[in-house]
Design an enzyme around this catalytic site. Sequence first.
Site, PDB file in Angstrom:
ATOM      1  N   VAL A  34     -47.641  35.974  -6.240  1.00  0.00           N
ATOM      2  CA  VAL A  34     -47.065  37.315  -6.347  1.00  0.00           C
ATOM      3  C   VAL A  34     -47.430  38.168  -5.135  1.00  0.00           C
ATOM      4  CG1 VAL A  34     -46.986  39.415  -7.732  1.00  0.00           C
ATOM      5  CG2 VAL A  34     -47.087  37.188  -8.860  1.00  0.00           C
ATOM      6  N   GLU A  35     -48.652  38.029  -4.657  1.00  0.00           N
ATOM      7  CA  GLU A  35     -49.127  38.883  -3.561  1.00  0.00           C
ATOM      8  C   GLU A  35     -48.488  38.542  -2.221  1.00  0.00           C
ATOM      9  OE1 GLU A  35     -50.924  41.489  -3.357  1.00  0.00           O
ATOM     10  OE2 GLU A  35     -51.880  41.666  -5.316  1.00  0.00           O
TER      11      GLU A  35
END
Length: 326
Positions: free
Chosen positions: A208-209
């Site tokens: 996600v990051e």
Amino acid sequence: MTAPRTPAGVRWTAPLLWLACAHTGTALAQASAPALDSAAIVDDTPPVLRKLLQQASALESATDTPEGAWQTAVLYCQSARWGSVEAQYRLGMLYAFGQGVPENRAFAAALFSLAASLGHAQAHQMLDTIGLTSSELPACVNQEQLPEKAPPSLFSGLPPDLAGGSRLPIEQFLLSLPPHKRWLIPLTTTLSAWYALDPRLVLSVIAVESNFNTSAQSPKAAMGLMQLIPDTAIRFNVRNAFDATQNLRGGMRYLRWLLSYYRGNIAYAAAAYNAGEGRVDRYRGVPPSPETRAYVRRVIGLYGSARHGFDENLAAASPWLVAGGR
């Protein structure tokens, strides 16, 4: 390589275990790529030792088989025994990640400590990462003998469509990663075990990051795989947030602290990782920001659980959690 040690309560599924075992040679080659300080050490090495190091390095880069990895360890053992600081560091990396030789953190820590005491900067960083003090060197460094071979992995080299077992969302995501990013899977898996974190959760956060981009940088100056902002990098002693190992170390320490602070609640920990614990505490839960709420949904969706084990000694529980009896 040996199967990575699993934190208590973590269930390995076959696809993740296969992914953790595959591409490990690439992981070691990239994770331990010589920096300027390392190159300077090699340049100052006597010619005979330098040639041995070059042979080992070439073999390490060219092979992805257990036998080739072990042959690399043999050369690094010989060089380390003859006093090469760089070989001591590289052999430590092999023992740290169980590449060619059995995974042994005590041996790795002793080798990093020895190399660090002789001025090797990367060895000093890895000594901090591994979080262990040891003086127990492998026998091949103390006397002329071959190192022990790593036991064969059951899933090493097994195609993912034959690995069996149910696939979790994060595992499906990892199978779609391009080859040039897959070296990060075994690196993350091993480091996760050192910090008592489920690798699936850490890999979900990375997905996600940064989508496994080591050079990712956000408009808010968040950097690297786990998108560390400068304050967080300083807080967890990360000198170079674009270095994969340092970034993972800092991100995992922060995530582990947040899990302790929020007593294993992944929604709160993920929200704090995205927006800061101050905002989570202010709203007594996930802040109303659409970005943060979407972030939390995606992390939990990939990981497949809203709870994770925690060390209650790392941090006192958030005051509002205690007050609310949560």
